[in-house]
Design a protein around this motif. Structure first.
Motif, PDB file in Angstrom:
ATOM      1  N   ASP A 151     -15.686  -3.803   3.756  1.00 43.93           N
ATOM      2  CA  ASP A 151     -15.252  -4.183   5.101  1.00 43.93           C
ATOM      3  C   ASP A 151     -14.332  -3.108   5.670  1.00 43.93           C
ATOM      4  OD1 ASP A 151     -14.761  -5.553   7.386  1.00 43.93           O
ATOM      5  OD2 ASP A 151     -13.225  -6.850   6.520  1.00 43.93           O
ATOM      6  N   ASN A 193      -6.997   2.126  -2.149  1.00 43.29           N
ATOM      7  CA  ASN A 193      -6.194   1.693  -3.311  1.00 43.29           C
ATOM      8  C   ASN A 193      -5.693   0.254  -3.144  1.00 43.29           C
ATOM      9  OD1 ASN A 193      -6.540   4.135  -4.529  1.00 43.29           O
ATOM     10  ND2 ASN A 193      -4.628   5.008  -3.769  1.00 43.29           N
ATOM     11  N   TYR A 194      -5.321  -0.089  -1.913  1.00 44.81           N
ATOM     12  CA  TYR A 194      -4.823  -1.431  -1.623  1.00 44.81           C
ATOM     13  C   TYR A 194      -5.918  -2.464  -1.882  1.00 44.81           C
ATOM     14  CZ  TYR A 194      -2.882  -5.228   1.296  1.00 44.81           C
ATOM     15  OH  TYR A 194      -2.419  -6.434   1.763  1.00 44.81           O
ATOM     16  N   ARG A 195      -7.116  -2.156  -1.374  1.00 43.05           N
ATOM     17  CA  ARG A 195      -8.230  -3.090  -1.556  1.00 43.05           C
ATOM     18  C   ARG A 195      -8.536  -3.268  -3.040  1.00 43.05           C
ATOM     19  NH1 ARG A 195     -10.656   0.033   2.913  1.00 43.05           N
ATOM     20  NH2 ARG A 195     -10.741  -1.272   4.760  1.00 43.05           N
ATOM     21  N   ARG A 216     -13.686  -1.485   8.909  1.00 43.80           N
ATOM     22  CA  ARG A 216     -13.989  -1.491  10.331  1.00 43.80           C
ATOM     23  C   ARG A 216     -13.205  -0.439  11.109  1.00 43.80           C
ATOM     24  NH1 ARG A 216     -12.836  -7.635  11.085  1.00 43.80           N
ATOM     25  NH2 ARG A 216     -11.404  -7.048   9.456  1.00 43.80           N
ATOM     26  N   ILE A 217     -12.090   0.055  10.531  1.00 41.59           N
ATOM     27  CA  ILE A 217     -11.279   1.013  11.284  1.00 41.59           C
ATOM     28  C   ILE A 217     -11.471   2.409  10.700  1.00 41.59           C
ATOM     29  CG2 ILE A 217      -8.969   1.628  11.988  1.00 41.59           C
ATOM     30  CD1 ILE A 217      -8.268  -1.290  11.801  1.00 41.59           C
ATOM     31  N   LEU A 259       4.262  10.206   6.011  1.00 39.66           N
ATOM     32  CA  LEU A 259       3.641  10.501   7.308  1.00 39.66           C
ATOM     33  C   LEU A 259       4.545  10.149   8.474  1.00 39.66           C
ATOM     34  CD1 LEU A 259      -0.004   9.147   6.750  1.00 39.66           C
ATOM     35  CD2 LEU A 259       0.832  11.465   6.445  1.00 39.66           C
ATOM     36  N   ALA A 307       0.872  -1.182   0.000  1.00 41.80           N
ATOM     37  CA  ALA A 307       0.000   0.000   0.000  1.00 41.80           C
ATOM     38  C   ALA A 307       0.899   1.219   0.000  1.00 41.80           C
ATOM     39  CB  ALA A 307      -0.889  -0.001   1.231  1.00 41.80           C
ATOM     40  N   ARG A 308       0.427   2.285  -0.614  1.00 48.03           N
ATOM     41  CA  ARG A 308       1.282   3.480  -0.680  1.00 48.03           C
ATOM     42  C   ARG A 308       0.617   4.672   0.021  1.00 48.03           C
ATOM     43  NH1 ARG A 308       4.795   4.946  -4.996  1.00 48.03           N
ATOM     44  NH2 ARG A 308       3.604   3.726  -6.505  1.00 48.03           N
ATOM     45  N   HIS A 309       1.374   5.303   0.920  1.00 49.94           N
ATOM     46  CA  HIS A 309       0.978   6.616   1.434  1.00 49.94           C
ATOM     47  C   HIS A 309       1.427   7.625   0.398  1.00 49.94           C
ATOM     48  CE1 HIS A 309       0.995   5.551   6.038  1.00 49.94           C
ATOM     49  NE2 HIS A 309      -0.079   5.109   5.410  1.00 49.94           N
ATOM     50  N   ASP A 328      -1.689  21.099  13.995  1.00 50.97           N
ATOM     51  CA  ASP A 328      -1.855  19.751  14.540  1.00 50.97           C
ATOM     52  C   ASP A 328      -3.125  19.097  13.975  1.00 50.97           C
ATOM     53  OD1 ASP A 328      -0.563  17.948  16.242  1.00 50.97           O
ATOM     54  OD2 ASP A 328      -2.117  18.213  17.765  1.00 50.97           O
ATOM     55  N   MET A 362      -6.890   6.718   1.754  1.00 57.87           N
ATOM     56  CA  MET A 362      -6.595   6.531   0.317  1.00 57.87           C
ATOM     57  C   MET A 362      -5.757   5.279   0.094  1.00 57.87           C
ATOM     58  SD  MET A 362      -5.757  10.346  -1.064  1.00 57.87           S
ATOM     59  CE  MET A 362      -4.828   9.760  -2.453  1.00 57.87           C
ATOM     60  N   ALA A 363      -4.756   5.109   0.954  1.00 63.14           N
ATOM     61  CA  ALA A 363      -3.868   3.940   0.829  1.00 63.14           C
ATOM     62  C   ALA A 363      -4.667   2.648   0.975  1.00 63.14           C
ATOM     63  CB  ALA A 363      -2.764   4.003   1.878  1.00 63.14           C
ATOM     64  N   LEU A 364      -5.590   2.620   1.951  1.00 57.23           N
ATOM     65  CA  LEU A 364      -6.386   1.413   2.184  1.00 57.23           C
ATOM     66  C   LEU A 364      -7.338   1.138   1.018  1.00 57.23           C
ATOM     67  CD1 LEU A 364      -7.181   1.899   5.987  1.00 57.23           C
ATOM     68  CD2 LEU A 364      -5.795   0.087   5.009  1.00 57.23           C
ATOM     69  N   HIS A 369       2.976   6.120  11.691  1.00 57.35           N
ATOM     70  CA  HIS A 369       1.764   6.121  10.872  1.00 57.35           C
ATOM     71  C   HIS A 369       1.769   4.938   9.910  1.00 57.35           C
ATOM     72  CE1 HIS A 369      -0.290   9.859  11.876  1.00 57.35           C
ATOM     73  NE2 HIS A 369       0.893  10.421  12.024  1.00 57.35           N
ATOM     74  N   GLN A 419      -4.782  15.233   7.490  1.00 58.26           N
ATOM     75  CA  GLN A 419      -3.988  14.792   6.343  1.00 58.26           C
ATOM     76  C   GLN A 419      -3.635  13.312   6.492  1.00 58.26           C
ATOM     77  OE1 GLN A 419       0.050  15.746   6.348  1.00 58.26           O
ATOM     78  NE2 GLN A 419       0.374  15.296   4.200  1.00 58.26           N
ATOM     79  N   ALA A 420      -3.169  12.928   7.686  1.00 51.97           N
ATOM     80  CA  ALA A 420      -2.779  11.531   7.925  1.00 51.97           C
ATOM     81  C   ALA A 420      -3.966  10.599   7.729  1.00 51.97           C
ATOM     82  CB  ALA A 420      -2.211  11.387   9.332  1.00 51.97           C
ATOM     83  N   VAL A 430      -4.677  10.364   3.944  1.00 50.07           N
ATOM     84  CA  VAL A 430      -3.633   9.602   3.250  1.00 50.07           C
ATOM     85  C   VAL A 430      -3.792   8.109   3.550  1.00 50.07           C
ATOM     86  CG1 VAL A 430      -1.134   9.151   3.195  1.00 50.07           C
ATOM     87  CG2 VAL A 430      -1.961  11.487   3.102  1.00 50.07           C
ATOM     88  N   ARG A 431      -4.085   7.780   4.810  1.00 46.47           N
ATOM     89  CA  ARG A 431      -4.253   6.382   5.204  1.00 46.47           C
ATOM     90  C   ARG A 431      -5.483   5.777   4.526  1.00 46.47           C
ATOM     91  NH1 ARG A 431      -3.793   6.759  10.432  1.00 46.47           N
ATOM     92  NH2 ARG A 431      -1.607   6.225  10.265  1.00 46.47           N
ATOM     93  N   ARG A 451      -3.358  15.909  11.373  1.00 46.58           N
ATOM     94  CA  ARG A 451      -4.165  14.761  11.755  1.00 46.58           C
ATOM     95  C   ARG A 451      -5.133  14.395  10.608  1.00 46.58           C
ATOM     96  NH1 ARG A 451      -5.301  12.197  16.430  1.00 46.58           N
ATOM     97  NH2 ARG A 451      -3.611  12.936  17.697  1.00 46.58           N
ATOM     98  N   THR A 487      -0.922   1.840   9.550  1.00 47.51           N
ATOM     99  CA  THR A 487      -1.576   1.403   8.310  1.00 47.51           C
ATOM    100  C   THR A 487      -1.287  -0.083   8.075  1.00 47.51           C
ATOM    101  OG1 THR A 487      -1.263   3.623   7.414  1.00 47.51           O
ATOM    102  CG2 THR A 487      -1.847   1.913   5.843  1.00 47.51           C
ATOM    103  N   LEU A 511      -3.837  -3.166   7.305  1.00 48.15           N
ATOM    104  CA  LEU A 511      -3.732  -4.050   6.142  1.00 48.15           C
ATOM    105  C   LEU A 511      -3.705  -5.509   6.594  1.00 48.15           C
ATOM    106  CD1 LEU A 511      -0.999  -2.271   3.973  1.00 48.15           C
ATOM    107  CD2 LEU A 511      -3.462  -2.050   3.812  1.00 48.15           C
TER     108      LEU A 511
END
Lengths: 231, 122
Positions: free
Chosen positions: B119, B108-110, B121-122, A59, A53-55, B91, B104-106, A63, B97-98, B101-102, B95, A67, A71
């Motif tokens: 699914d 794209n990964y899926r 859940r987080i 971060l 997976a890519r950030h 701050d 988006m990453a999840l 972080h 932004q993080a 970004v997370r 927060r 992630t 995953l």
């Protein structure tokens, strides 16, 4: 036991390939979080056999590990999540020590200890002084008695992580996940154990972790977690 | 009222600052909280530069001996207040932004590995 290895990587294209290949040879499932690398970390890790997976922006390691947890939890077969460095400093062969310890003691989390094992040969003098100090602070705050609380080589039982999943999504200082997680686990009565690990030197490049910045961040994380009354 | 060339220059800068702040408010490019702080800053700078004797009225409240100390003290308080506001805002932005970004990453990964995107859940 089905094990998923979660690795955070930032500009580790030169180091990550052999690490992933070795993990795959040993039969582990690997998920990598490319934390906004400017090099070919993503392609290298994927070519070596990991899911990546890519950030889209950098971060920070904490972080990326967070992630990585998320995953790993997507894999329904996963029973144990192991976090380790992607620069080759942690030996994939030692993962079995964590699994054995978990079986033996029923621990929710097992932490790798450089103090019980062998630390990196090229360790900065300040790191040698400060690491025990930070470990003492974290021990005081969490109630554990670890010999090395800062290593990123750790194993977590999925059922325990899932039980506290809401906590993962609400971390105050995800960048200093190690510190915050330990205090929160201690507060909730999780069983934490440790095993000796041997740290190898990096083959390529240098670590980008700033010691003073990290120390300040850990102290901030400890302080914020201690005054937080959500858990 | 003692007007010197320097006090005129400072007053002009303060009035220009007031103009910029009001302009930004009109264009809706400044939040009400920030606008109040900056309006108070520039207005007090203009007033106290043109009428320094007014500071003497504030001195007894603060238990400071002279205007210079009061000026330095006031500037420091203001500086810390602004810095605190900026840090808090930064701050919150980091927060957010993080989190994005997370997320988006999840997602794209899926998609990349054909995992169920429902699914979450987080």
């Amino acid at each position: 036991m089905s094990v998923v290895i979660a690795l955070a990587a930032y500009n580790e294209a030169k180091n990550i390939g052999p690490v992933i290949r070795r993990l795959v040879e040993l039969g582990y499932e690997c998920v990598v979080v490319d934390d906004g690398s400017a090099d070919d970390t993503f392609a290298t890790a994927e070519a070596a056999g990991a899911r990546v997976a890519r950030h889209h922006s950098n971060l920070g390691q904490g972080h990326a590990i967070l992630t990585g947890f998320m995953l790993a939890l997507l894999d329904p077969q996963c029973e144990i999540i192991v976090t380790m460095d992607s620069d080759g400093q942690h030996a994939p062969e030692e993962i079995v020590l964590f699994l054995d310890k978990m079986k033996e003691t029923g621990a929710d989390m097992v932490v790798g200890s450089r103090v019980l094992g062998r630390p990196a040969e090229r360790n900065h003098a300040l790191r040698r002084w400060f690491a025990p100090l930070y470990t003492q602070i974290l021990n005081r705050a969490s109630g554990y008695e670890l010999s090395d609380a800062l290593t990123g080589f750790r194993a977590f039982r999925r059922s325990s992580v899932e039980r506290e999943m809401a906590m993962l999504g609400q971390m105050l200082e995800p960048q200093y996940l190690t510190a915050e997680l330990l205090i929160r686990l201690g507060r909730r009565g999780f069983k934490v154990d440790e095993v000796a690990v041997n740290i190898r030197s990096r083959v390529h490049g240098v670590s980008t972790k700033g010691l003073l910045r990290m120390g300040f961040g850990i102290l901030r994380a400890v302080f914020r977690t201690l005054i937080d009354n959500r858990s | 009222m003692l007007i010197t060339p320097l006090s005129l220059v400072i007053a002009a800068i303060a009035l220009a600052g007031l103009y910029f702040v009001t302009n930004r408010i009109k264009k809706d490019r400044l939040g009400i909280g920030s606008a109040m702080i900056w309006l108070a800053l520039w207005a007090s700078m203009a007033i106290f530069t043109l009428f320094p004797a007014l500071l003497d009225m504030v001195l007894p409240i603060t238990h400071l001996n002279n205007r210079v100390f009061l000026g330095i003290f006031g500037a420091l308080v203001l500086l810390f207040a602004v810095q605190f506001g900026q840090t808090t805002r930064m701050d919150a932005l980091l927060r957010d932004q993080a989190r994005l970004v997370r997320e988006m990453a999840l997602v794209n990964y899926r998609q990349r590995y054909g995992l169920d995107n429902k699914d979450r859940r987080i």
